[in-house]
Design an enzyme around this catalytic site. Structure first.
Site, PDB file in Angstrom:
ATOM      1  N   LEU A  92       1.069  -1.308  -0.012  1.00 45.15           N
ATOM      2  CA  LEU A  92       0.008  -0.055   0.039  1.00 45.15           C
ATOM      3  C   LEU A  92       1.029   1.194  -0.029  1.00 45.15           C
ATOM      4  O   LEU A  92       2.016   1.235   0.609  1.00 45.15           O
ATOM      5  CB  LEU A  92      -0.874   0.027   1.032  1.00 45.15           C
ATOM      6  CG  LEU A  92      -1.862  -1.148   1.392  1.00 45.15           C
ATOM      7  CD1 LEU A  92      -2.763  -0.925   2.713  1.00 45.15           C
ATOM      8  CD2 LEU A  92      -2.970  -1.080   0.115  1.00 45.15           C
ATOM      9  N   ASP A  93       0.299   2.370  -0.790  1.00 49.27           N
ATOM     10  CA  ASP A  93       1.046   3.607  -0.511  1.00 49.27           C
ATOM     11  C   ASP A  93       1.416   4.086   0.791  1.00 49.27           C
ATOM     12  O   ASP A  93       0.614   3.632   1.705  1.00 49.27           O
ATOM     13  CB  ASP A  93       0.584   4.440  -1.267  1.00 49.27           C
ATOM     14  CG  ASP A  93       0.348   4.439  -2.842  1.00 49.27           C
ATOM     15  OD1 ASP A  93       1.152   3.724  -3.106  1.00 49.27           O
ATOM     16  OD2 ASP A  93      -0.632   4.939  -3.283  1.00 49.27           O
ATOM     17  N   LYS A  94       2.352   4.893   1.217  1.00 49.96           N
ATOM     18  CA  LYS A  94       2.695   5.230   2.679  1.00 49.96           C
ATOM     19  C   LYS A  94       1.488   5.844   3.266  1.00 49.96           C
ATOM     20  O   LYS A  94       1.133   5.402   4.540  1.00 49.96           O
ATOM     21  CB  LYS A  94       3.986   6.328   2.361  1.00 49.96           C
ATOM     22  CG  LYS A  94       4.417   6.503   3.890  1.00 49.96           C
ATOM     23  CD  LYS A  94       5.732   7.254   3.920  1.00 49.96           C
ATOM     24  CE  LYS A  94       5.545   8.681   3.095  1.00 49.96           C
ATOM     25  NZ  LYS A  94       6.666   9.473   3.194  1.00 49.96           N
ATOM     26  N   ARG A 192      -5.830   6.560  -7.578  1.00 50.67           N
ATOM     27  CA  ARG A 192      -5.509   7.683  -7.791  1.00 50.67           C
ATOM     28  C   ARG A 192      -5.403   8.552  -8.998  1.00 50.67           C
ATOM     29  O   ARG A 192      -6.084   9.419  -9.209  1.00 50.67           O
ATOM     30  CB  ARG A 192      -4.074   8.197  -6.934  1.00 50.67           C
ATOM     31  CG  ARG A 192      -3.964   7.484  -5.491  1.00 50.67           C
ATOM     32  CD  ARG A 192      -2.611   7.576  -4.862  1.00 50.67           C
ATOM     33  NE  ARG A 192      -1.884   8.610  -4.925  1.00 50.67           N
ATOM     34  CZ  ARG A 192      -0.689   8.754  -4.579  1.00 50.67           C
ATOM     35  NH1 ARG A 192      -0.020   7.701  -3.888  1.00 50.67           N
ATOM     36  NH2 ARG A 192      -0.207   9.958  -4.473  1.00 50.67           N
TER      37      ARG A 192
END
Length: 241
Positions: A92-94, A192
């Site tokens: 997962l993105d930070k 996104r």
């Protein structure tokens, strides 16, 4: 006026290097808006807030799989280091919170799970908060090309890979929309980039044109594979629906 990192250094009694690192990690905000550049000029009276990373919670564990409720501002690889003997199945993105899965490296289940991802036999549902009113659900089917560098960035391109995101509005809060986003593929920054492409970037997603916020308002809500179903509840910083 003073640079953000210097103000933070003075306010928190930390070194300039540590202050810069906190800003680079996306953990510092001023008046509810994330500071993304350490040298941003701010009024000397500005009060900066640091988002402290809570401890990850275990959702489920057995001999094959470990499901973790990942807090925002924690890199996936850092999370994996907290659980000895386990490795990441996906990332997962930070700044994205929610369900993340770990497995035993190269175990029979790991091999089977990788095949499930490859064959798109994994259910992945996210919650996202966007600026603007999205009245109806739709499918976003646009190819995504990812440019690798110091930091990855993706864009819609005919040279990219097939990507499908299905969105459904759950509630309208003022001029914001809380969305359910189901992804059939797993391209880098897929939700996104797809939401940006229809004119509704995620709040906090400054990389793709979103309004500044304390963090990227994207949450990995549910994931299902190989008979397992995991859910991470709506975080406190998201509006209820």
């Amino acid at each position: 006026m003073e640079k953000a990192y210097k103000l933070l250094s003075i306010q928190e009694h930390i070194s300039n290097k540590k202050a810069k690192a906190l800003i680079d990690e996306g953990r510092v905000s001023c008046n509810g808006k994330q500071i993304t550049i350490a040298r941003t000029e701010l009024a000397k009276t500005s009060v900066l807030t640091i988002a402290h990373t809570p401890t990850p919670k275990i959702i489920f564990e057995d001999t094959q799989i470990l499901a973790i409720d990942k807090p925002p501002f924690l890199e996936s690889y850092q999370l994996a280091k907290m659980f000895a003997g386990w490795s990441l199945l996906h990332r997962l993105d930070k700044e994205t919170s929610g369900v993340i899965l770990l497995i035993k490296e190269n175990s029979p289940f790991h091999i089977e799970a990788k095949q499930a991802f490859k064959k798109q036999n994994v259910y992945k549902e996210y919650l996202a908060l966007t600026e603007g009113i999205i009245a109806e659900g739709c499918e976003i089917q646009k190819p995504i090309l990812t440019l690798k560098g110091t930091h990855a960035k993706s864009k819609i391109s005919p040279e990219g890979l097939y990507a499908l995101t299905i969105i459904k509005p759950l509630s309208i809060i003022g001029k914001k929309t809380l969305l359910q986003a189901i992804i059939k593929t797993g391209r880098t920054h897929q939700i996104r980039v797809h939401l940006k492409s229809i004119g509704y970037p995620i709040i906090g997603d400054t990389l793709y044109g979103g309004a500044k916020a304390k963090r990227l308002m994207l949450h990995a809500h549910k994931i299902s594979l190989l008979g397992y179903d995991f859910t991470s509840p709506l975080p406190n910083d998201f509006p209820a629906y």
